[in-house]
Design a protein around this motif. Structure first.
Motif, PDB file in Angstrom:
ATOM      1  N   HIS A   1      40.191  42.901  29.632  1.00 42.87           N
ATOM      2  CA  HIS A   1      39.360  43.931  28.986  1.00 42.87           C
ATOM      3  C   HIS A   1      40.173  45.220  28.946  1.00 42.87           C
TER       4      HIS A   1
ATOM      5  N   THR B   1      41.677  52.172  30.412  1.00 46.37           N
ATOM      6  CA  THR B   1      41.207  51.361  31.537  1.00 46.37           C
ATOM      7  C   THR B   1      41.445  49.893  31.225  1.00 46.37           C
ATOM      8  N   THR B   2      42.175  49.218  32.106  1.00 43.07           N
ATOM      9  CA  THR B   2      42.470  47.794  31.919  1.00 43.07           C
ATOM     10  C   THR B   2      41.868  46.995  33.072  1.00 43.07           C
ATOM     11  N   THR B   3      41.319  45.835  32.728  1.00 44.45           N
ATOM     12  CA  THR B   3      40.723  44.958  33.732  1.00 44.45           C
ATOM     13  C   THR B   3      41.162  43.524  33.478  1.00 44.45           C
TER      14      THR B   3
ATOM     15  N   TYR C   1      30.196  47.741  31.052  1.00 46.48           N
ATOM     16  CA  TYR C   1      31.621  47.490  31.169  1.00 46.48           C
ATOM     17  C   TYR C   1      31.856  46.134  31.857  1.00 46.48           C
ATOM     18  N   GLY C   2      32.801  45.369  31.341  1.00 45.29           N
ATOM     19  CA  GLY C   2      33.138  44.070  31.917  1.00 45.29           C
ATOM     20  C   GLY C   2      32.408  42.908  31.286  1.00 45.29           C
TER      21      GLY C   2
ATOM     22  N   GLU D   1      40.814  39.569  35.047  1.00 43.85           N
ATOM     23  CA  GLU D   1      40.109  38.667  35.960  1.00 43.85           C
ATOM     24  C   GLU D   1      40.574  37.244  35.719  1.00 43.85           C
TER      25      GLU D   1
ATOM     26  N   TYR E   1      40.654  39.844  40.759  1.00 45.41           N
ATOM     27  CA  TYR E   1      40.156  40.927  39.898  1.00 45.41           C
ATOM     28  C   TYR E   1      41.069  42.131  40.070  1.00 45.41           C
ATOM     29  N   TYR E   2      41.483  42.731  38.948  1.00 46.62           N
ATOM     30  CA  TYR E   2      42.336  43.912  39.000  1.00 46.62           C
ATOM     31  C   TYR E   2      41.885  44.892  37.922  1.00 46.62           C
ATOM     32  N   ARG E   3      41.486  46.061  38.336  1.00 53.83           N
ATOM     33  CA  ARG E   3      41.060  47.114  37.414  1.00 53.83           C
ATOM     34  C   ARG E   3      41.893  48.352  37.669  1.00 53.83           C
ATOM     35  N   HIS E   4      42.369  48.986  36.589  1.00 53.42           N
ATOM     36  CA  HIS E   4      43.222  50.158  36.747  1.00 53.42           C
ATOM     37  C   HIS E   4      42.931  51.180  35.648  1.00 53.42           C
TER      38      HIS E   4
END
Length: 830
Positions: free
Chosen positions: A729, A679-681, A709-710, A683, A665-668
Motif C-alpha cells: 500500500h 507512507t508505504t506499507t 488505511y490498509g 504485509e 508487517y512494515y509501515r514507514h
C-alpha cells in the motif's frame, strides 16, 4: 485540537509591559497594501515586517520617538511618535526613482544571478557544518525551556461570556503580543531544565530532565510530552523545518533560491562582528515558506540572528501565525553557538484578523557549554526512565539557581492565579468538559466511564448497537489496569461483553502480564495482520454507513493470556496463548467446514488453541507515562515493524487444527520535504497446514463509506481469501504542492492525495476442499495476477474532510465487483 481544549481550562494570568507600541497598515499611493515592508524603530535593531495585507505591529520595552518604514523600490519614510502607544497608523510609501546607493537591492521577484544576497547564501551552505556543537567530538550544555499558552483577542464580549461566569477576575490585567498586536491572557506555563550530552563520534545524544514545573499540572507527563512534541526542536541550517507535521522550506535551504526572494539590505557590527543583513520573502503564495531576515557573519558565514514568520497564505490549518527568532553567540572568535530560541504560534479556527484563538510560545535558552569530555558508549545506552516525583516537585531554590532567564512578575503570578482558579466551581466544570473531549472518558473516583465515542454502532446482524464501558484509573502511572464493556444489539437481542486486565511486574524491562475474554460479533478479516486484541473492534463491524448488506459477521468467544517485555527501547516481545470459538453470526454467511475425507460431515463452529510470538519494533516512537499503559505522543509518525509466529495445536482444549502461521508487517512514513509525505506499507504472510475459512487470511475489503488505511475500498468482505499473500500500500499526500499553483484553487488550501494498493495471494486446493460453503462466500484468491486499485483524493476540504475516488485495476469478472467507489474521512490535521 482536543488537548488544546484542556489549555482553555487552565486560565491564569501573565503579562509583559512594553514602553513603545506601534501598529497599522502600509500601502502605496494607489491604496494597495505592501507586504514585507521593513518597520524599524529609529536608531535600533528592533523591527518587524508587514504581513501579506500590509499590516504590522511592533512593540519594545524601550522608549522610541520615531519609526522608519523602508522597502525595495519605495522611498524610506520616518514617522515621529508623539505617544507611547500608536495604533491604526496609515502609512503611504511613494515609489522612488532610483535605488539606494550603498546597498544593492531588488524589487518583486529578485534575480537568481548577480545577486549579492544569493552569493552570501551560497557561502552559508558551504560552511554550515563548520558551526555549532557538530565541530566537537563531544559536547554538553544546560537547556532551559519555558512554554506558555495564552488566550488571545480579549474583548468585552469574551469577558461577559457565560463560559467565564464566576471567573471574571482573571481579566483584570491583559497585555499585547509583540508580533501580532493582539490582546492576550496567559492560561498555561511550563518550565523545564535539562542537561544535554552528545557524542559526534558515536552519533549519540542523551537528554536528562533535571526539573519540571507547570501551572496546575505538576504530574501530568502526557500534557507535558504533548506540548514538547508540538514544538519539536529544529535546526535552521536544515533544508526543511518540520512544524505541526508539515515541512517548511528553510530560508537557508539549498533549494531556497527556488522558493524565496533574497535582498541584501544592510551591513553593520553586531556584538563586535561585522555582519550582513539579508531580507527574504516567498516567491509564491500558498506554499510552506517564511518571510523575515537574518544577520550573517562575514568571515565564518554563520548566522548571528534569524527571524522567520509564516505568511498567512501558507497551507496549514488551525495555525494563523508562526514566528521564530534565534540568537547565536561567538565562541573563540570562530564558532557560533545557539543561545536563545523563541517560537510563537497563533492557533485559531480560521485566519481572519479578528478571530479568537490561543497563542503557543516556547522560549529555549542554552548555556554552560562544555566540549570534548568523553562519556563513553555505555553512558548513551538506553536506560528505562522511571517516574521521579522529586523532578516534578523541585524546591523554589532549584529554580532560582537553574533558570537561565528570570520570570517577570506576571509570569510568577501564573502559579498563584491557578491555585485560586482551582477553587472556583465554574472553572472545575470547564476543566471537566475539556478533559472529556480530550480523553473520551468521564472521570469518577478511581474509575473512568467510556469511551463515550463508542456508544453507538450499527451492522446488519445486531442492528443498532449500544455500548457502555469503563476502566480503573487511580493515576497516570498505575501499575495495573482493568477495563471492560458490555453491548446490546437491538436486532439480534443479545448482550455482548469484553473484559481485560494487565499488570506491570517490572518497570526496568516493562515486564507485563495480561489477559482477558471477549464474546461479541465481529468482522473477521478487517486487517491482514492479527494481534489478538481482546477489546478491539473494527470499524467494519460497527459502521453506521455501509455499501450493500453486510452479513459476513462472526460470533467470537476469545480468551487470551500474554507476557510481554522490552529488552531495549521501542522493541517489544510478546508471548501469548489464546483459545477461541468462531461461528457465523448470520444464516446468510457460512464458516462451515468438512470434518471427514468423504466430505459428508460438516461442522459450523471452529474451536482453536493458538500460541504466538510477536516482535514489534517502533524506532523513533515517543511515549509518555511510567505505568502499565503509555500514550504515544507522535502517533503515526514513526516506522513500525511487526512479526508474528503462531502455532495452532489440535486437541489442546478440544482444539480442531494443527497449523503454523508466519506474518510480517512494515509501515514507514517518509517526509519528502516540499513534496509532502509518503507512507508505504508492506504485509506478507503464509499459513502452513490445512485450516478452514475462519483461520485463513482474508484480504481486507471495505464496504463502509469511510476511508480506512490498509483496506481495499473496492473489495467486498471475503471477496479474496488466501493462505499465502503479499500486500503493498503506497499513499502520498502532496500537501497542496500542485493546487497552490492554480489560481483561485490555491485560495482553498486543498491537498492532493494519490494511493496505489496491490495484493497477490494463493489458496491451496486442500484448503479450498476443506470449505463447506458453496455460495457465501465463494473462495477466490488473487493468484492469476496481483489485484490492484488506485485512488485520487482531495484533502483539507473545509479543513476537516477528505474525499477519495477509487478505481479498480482488474478482476472485474468477480461476482458483483465494484469498479468505482467513493469514501471519505473526517479529521483534524495541521
Amino acid at each position: 485540537m482536543a488537548k488544546i481544549t484542556v489549555f482553555l481550562c487552565c486560565l491564569c494570568t501573565v503579562f509583559t509591559y512594553a514602553q513603545t507600541k506601534v501598529g497599522g497598515k502600509v500601502t502605496d499611493e494607489q491604496g494597495e497594501p505592501i507586504p514585507f515592508v521593513n518597520v524599524v524603530f529609529a536608531n535600533s535593531s528592533e523591527g518587524t515586517i508587514t504581513n501579506d495585507d500590509g499590516t504590522f505591529y511592533l512593540q519594545s520595552e524601550n522608549t522610541y520617538s520615531s519609526v522608519v518604514f523602508s522597502f525595495v523600490g519605495f522611498e524610506t519614510k520616518s514617522l515621529t511618535l508623539n505617544n507611547a502607544v500608536n495604533y491604526k497608523l496609515d502609512i503611504v510609501l511613494k515609489e522612488e526613482a532610483s535605488a539606494l546607493s550603498e546597498v544593492v537591492i531588488y524589487q518583486g521577484k529578485t534575480s537568481k544571478k548577480n545577486n549579492p544576497a544569493i552569493d552570501i547564501l551560497r557561502k552559508i551552505w558551504a560552511n554550515k557544518r563548520k558551526n555549532g556543537v557538530k565541530l566537537f567530538d563531544q559536547y554538553q550544555y544546560k537547556k532551559y525551556e519555558k512554554q506558555e499558552f495564552d488566550l488571545n483577542t480579549i474583548d468585552s464580549s469574551l469577558i461577559k461570556s457565560p463560559i467565564f461566569k464566576g471567573m471574571e477576575f482573571i481579566f483584570k490585567e491583559t497585555d499585547t503580543n509583540a508580533v501580532t498586536g493582539k490582546t492576550y491572557l496567559p492560561i498555561f506555563l511550563n518550565e523545564a531544565v535539562y542537561r544535554v550530552y552528545g557524542d559526534n563520534k558515536l552519533n549519540k545524544e542523551k537528554e536528562i530532565l533535571l526539573g519540571n514545573k507547570n501551572s496546575g499540572f505538576s504530574d501530568n507527563q502526557t500534557l507535558i510530552a504533548f506540548v514538547k512534541d508540538l514544538y519539536a526542536e529544529y535546526d535552521v541550517y536544515d533544508n526543511y523545518l518540520k512544524f505541526f507535521d508539515k515541512s517548511f522550506v528553510s530560508p537557508l535551504s539549498t533549494t531556497g533560491i527556488d522558493n524565496y526572494n533574497y535582498v541584501l539590505a544592510d551591513s553593520a557590527f553586531v556584538d563586535n562582528k561585522w555582519c550582513y543583513k539579508i531580507v527574504y520573502y516567498p516567491r509564491r503564495k500558498n506554499e510552506l515558506t517564511f518571510k523575515g531576515d537574518f544577520w550573517v557573519n562575514d568571515t565564518t558565514w554563520a548566522i548571528k540572528n534569524i527571524k522567520l514568520q509564516v505568511t498567512k497564505s501558507a497551507n496549514i490549518n488551525w495555525v494563523k501565525e508562526i514566528y521564530i527568532e534565534q540568537d547565536f553567540k561567538v565562541l573563540n572568535d570562530s564558532v557560533f553557538l545557539i543561545t536563545r530560541d523563541h517560537f510563537m504560534s497563533d492557533f485559531s479556527l480560521n485566519k481572519k484578523q479578528e478571530s479568537r484563538g490561543i497563542y503557543g510560545k516556547r522560549t529555549t535558552l542554552y548555556d554552560e557549554y562544555v566540549f570534548d569530555q568523553e562519556k563513553g558508549a555505555q553512558f548513551y545506552k538506553y536506560q528505562p526512565q522511571y517516574y521521579n516525583d522529586h523532578v516534578y516537585n523541585r524546591e523554589s531554590s532549584f529554580w532560582e539557581n537553574n533558570r537561565l532567564e528570570e520570570l517577570n512578575k506576571d509570569e510568577r503570578q501564573v502559579y498563584v492565579m491557578l491555585d485560586t482558579l482551582k477553587t472556583v466551581k465554574a472553572f472545575q466544570r470547564l476543566y471537566n468538559v475539556g478533559s472529556i473531549l480530550a480523553s473520551g472518558y468521564v472521570e469518577f473516583d478511581n474509575f473512568d466511564f467510556g469511551p463515550i465515542f463508542s456508544t453507538f454502532g450499527y451492522n446488519d446482524v445486531e442492528g443498532l448497537r449500544l455500548r457502555v464501558g469503563g476502566r480503573t484509573y487511580f493515576g497516570r502511572n498505575d501499575p495495573w489496569r482493568i477495563e471492560g464493556y458490555t453491548a446490546y444489539g437491538l436486532k439480534d437481542n443479545k448482550f455482548k461483553y469484553g473484559i481485560s486486565g494487565k499488570w506491570l511486574l517490572d518497570k526496568k524491562m516493562r515486564l507485563i502480564i495480561a489477559g482477558g475474554n471477549r464474546r461479541d460479533v465481529e468482522q473477521l478479516g478487517a486487517s491482514l495482520t492479527n494481534t489478538n486484541d481482546v477489546l478491539g473492534r473494527s470499524l467494519a463491524s460497527s459502521s453506521l454507513i455501509t455499501i450493500g448488506a453486510n452479513t459476513s459477521l462472526t460470533n467470537i468467544n476469545l480468551t487470551t493470556a500474554a507476557l510481554s517485555f522490552e529488552p531495549f527501547k521501542n522493541f517489544n516481545v510478546r508471548f501469548g496463548g489464546s483459545f477461541r470459538t468462531l461461528e457465523s453470526a448470520s444464516n446468510q454467511f457460512s464458516l462451515a467446514y468438512f470434518t471427514d475425507e468423504a466430505r459428508t460431515q460438516v461442522e459450523n463452529k471452529t474451536r482453536q488453541t493458538q500460541f504466538s510470538t510477536m516482535l514489534k519494533y517502533t524506532p523513533k516512537r515517543k511515549t509518555t507515562g511510567y505505568g502499565v499503559e503509555r500514550i504515544v505522543v507522535n502517533d503515526g509518525d514513526y516506522p513500525e515493524l511487526f512479526m508474528n509466529y503462531s502455532l495452532g495445536l489440535k486437541d489442546v482444549l478440544s482444539s480442531d487444527f494443527d497449523y503454523k502461521k508466519l506474518q510480517f508487517y512494515y509501515r514507514h512514513p517518509w517526509q519528502l520535504g516540499g513534496f509532502g509525505k509518503l507512507t508505504t506499507t508492506l504485509e506478507t504472510g503464509k499459513t502452513y497446514g490445512e485450516v478452514p475459512l475462519s483461520l485463513l487470511n482474508v484480504v481486507p475489503g471495505n464496504q463502509t463509506l469511510f476511508s480506512i488505511y490498509g483496506s481495499f475500498p473496492l473489495l467486498d468482505f471475503y471477496e479474496f481469501v488466501t493462505d499465502e499473500y503479499a500486500s503493498l500500500h503506497i499513499e502520498h499526500n502532496f500537501n497542496g504542492r500542485f493546487f497552490s499553483r492554480i489560481p483561485v484553487v490555491r485560495d482553498w488550501n486543498l491537498r492532493e492525495i494519490i494511493s496505489v494498493r496491490g495484493v497477490y495471494g494463493t489458496l491451496s486446493q486442500a484448503n479450498r476442499d476443506l470449505n463447506a460453503s458453496t455460495s457465501n462466500p465463494i473462495l477466490l484468491a488473487p493468484d492469476q495476477d496481483p489485484y490492484w486499485s488506485w485512488s485520487a483524493g482531495i484533502g483539507n476540504i473545509f479543513k476537516i474532510f477528505r474525499i477519495d475516488f477509487h478505481f479498480r485495476g482488474n478482476y472485474f469478472q468477480n461476482p458483483e465487483a465494484r469498479s468505482f467507489g467513493v469514501t471519505g474521512a473526517f479529521g483534524f490535521y495541521f
